[in-house]
Design a protein around this motif. Structure first.
Motif, mmCIF file in Angstrom:
data_model
loop_
_atom_site.group_PDB
_atom_site.id
_atom_site.type_symbol
_atom_site.label_atom_id
_atom_site.label_comp_id
_atom_site.label_asym_id
_atom_site.label_seq_id
_atom_site.Cartn_x
_atom_site.Cartn_y
_atom_site.Cartn_z
ATOM 1 N N THR A 147 47.302 75.244 8.915
ATOM 2 C CA THR A 147 47.013 75.501 10.325
ATOM 3 C C THR A 147 45.785 76.395 10.439
ATOM 4 O O THR A 147 45.719 77.454 9.811
ATOM 5 C CB THR A 147 48.218 76.172 11.020
ATOM 6 O OG1 THR A 147 49.345 75.297 10.913
ATOM 7 C CG2 THR A 147 47.923 76.442 12.481
ATOM 8 N N ARG B 172 43.419 79.229 16.321
ATOM 9 C CA ARG B 172 42.610 78.894 17.497
ATOM 10 C C ARG B 172 41.319 79.707 17.488
ATOM 11 O O ARG B 172 41.313 80.876 17.128
ATOM 12 C CB ARG B 172 43.420 79.214 18.749
ATOM 13 C CG ARG B 172 42.708 78.945 20.052
ATOM 14 C CD ARG B 172 43.571 79.347 21.237
ATOM 15 N NE ARG B 172 44.846 78.657 21.241
ATOM 16 C CZ ARG B 172 45.103 77.549 21.940
ATOM 17 N NH1 ARG B 172 44.171 77.039 22.700
ATOM 18 N NH2 ARG B 172 46.282 76.982 21.875
ATOM 19 N N VAL C 19 46.385 71.163 11.155
ATOM 20 C CA VAL C 19 46.711 71.402 12.561
ATOM 21 C C VAL C 19 45.707 72.427 13.079
ATOM 22 O O VAL C 19 45.619 73.533 12.552
ATOM 23 C CB VAL C 19 48.166 71.914 12.705
ATOM 24 C CG1 VAL C 19 48.497 72.118 14.164
ATOM 25 C CG2 VAL C 19 49.134 70.943 12.044
ATOM 26 N N PRO D 94 44.872 73.485 16.733
ATOM 27 C CA PRO D 94 44.919 73.511 18.194
ATOM 28 C C PRO D 94 43.896 74.483 18.783
ATOM 29 O O PRO D 94 43.834 75.640 18.392
ATOM 30 C CB PRO D 94 46.348 73.976 18.499
ATOM 31 C CG PRO D 94 46.731 74.798 17.303
ATOM 32 C CD PRO D 94 46.016 74.176 16.134
ATOM 33 N N SER E 27 44.473 67.270 13.530
ATOM 34 C CA SER E 27 44.763 67.192 14.964
ATOM 35 C C SER E 27 44.781 68.551 15.643
ATOM 36 O O SER E 27 44.971 69.581 15.005
ATOM 37 C CB SER E 27 46.126 66.529 15.164
ATOM 38 O OG SER E 27 47.145 67.348 14.614
ATOM 39 N N GLY E 28 44.614 68.490 16.970
ATOM 40 C CA GLY E 28 44.881 69.624 17.839
ATOM 41 C C GLY E 28 46.330 69.483 18.279
ATOM 42 O O GLY E 28 47.027 68.557 17.871
ATOM 43 N N SER E 29 46.803 70.395 19.087
ATOM 44 C CA SER E 29 48.213 70.314 19.464
ATOM 45 C C SER E 29 48.453 69.351 20.616
ATOM 46 O O SER E 29 49.431 68.634 20.626
ATOM 47 C CB SER E 29 48.762 71.697 19.800
ATOM 48 O OG SER E 29 48.039 72.243 20.883
ATOM 49 N N HIS E 30 47.565 69.341 21.602
ATOM 50 C CA HIS E 30 47.681 68.378 22.695
ATOM 51 C C HIS E 30 46.390 68.402 23.504
ATOM 52 O O HIS E 30 45.493 69.180 23.203
ATOM 53 C CB HIS E 30 48.967 68.601 23.466
ATOM 54 C CG HIS E 30 48.989 69.584 24.589
ATOM 55 N ND1 HIS E 30 47.957 69.850 25.435
ATOM 56 C CD2 HIS E 30 50.002 70.362 25.040
ATOM 57 C CE1 HIS E 30 48.315 70.714 26.351
ATOM 58 N NE2 HIS E 30 49.549 71.057 26.110
#
Length: 140
Positions: free
Chosen positions: A73, A76, A97, A99, A122-125
């Motif tokens: 991770t 941010r 990950v 985000p 990926s990002g989280s959403h």
């Protein structure tokens, strides 16, 4: 036939400064031009042999993968890499990950993935995507 000898930059430079008769054309250079040649040969001689170290964040990511972790991770934030070209190799069955993370590069920089399989990055959403951006924009 005559045997061809390959000279290292150091031996050529030694010939320049020592005044080797075999290098008489080189020895007639001025001090300024021979100094410029010295700098050029040193730069050319080391450019191919040296490679910029991975940025700490990317080094931590590849280290986690080599230890057998299945994911990493990235906290941010904005990460500025300038013109660094980041090569990542052999991430298999791995998830990154990220985000709300933006990787910023300038012209010549970027992220390249080699020999990676089943890699998810990926990002989280949608409100916290993973973004790669350039400053200045590449089309400017």
């Amino acid at each position: 036939g005559s045997a061809r000898t390959t000279r290292s930059p150091a031996s050529v430079l030694f010939a320049i400064f020592a005044g080797s008769p075999r290098q008489s054309a080189w020895c007639s250079m001025t001090w300024a031009s021979s100094t410029l040649l010295l700098l050029l040969l040193l730069l050319l001689g080391t450019a191919a042999a040296t490679r910029a170290p991975l940025p700490p964040l990317i080094a931590a990511l590849t280290e986690a993968a080599s230890r057998g972790a299945s994911s990493f991770t990235i906290p941010r934030g904005d990460y500025h890499f300038g013109d660094t070209l980041i090569d990542i190799h052999s991430l298999v069955n791995f998830s990154v990950v990220a985000p709300g993370v933006t990787f910023w590069f300038s012209r010549g920089g970027g992220l390249r993935l080699f020999d990676c399989w089943n890699l998810r990055w990926s990002g989280s959403h949608p409100s916290a995507p993973f973004v790669i951006d350039y400053d200045p924009p590449l089309y400017a």
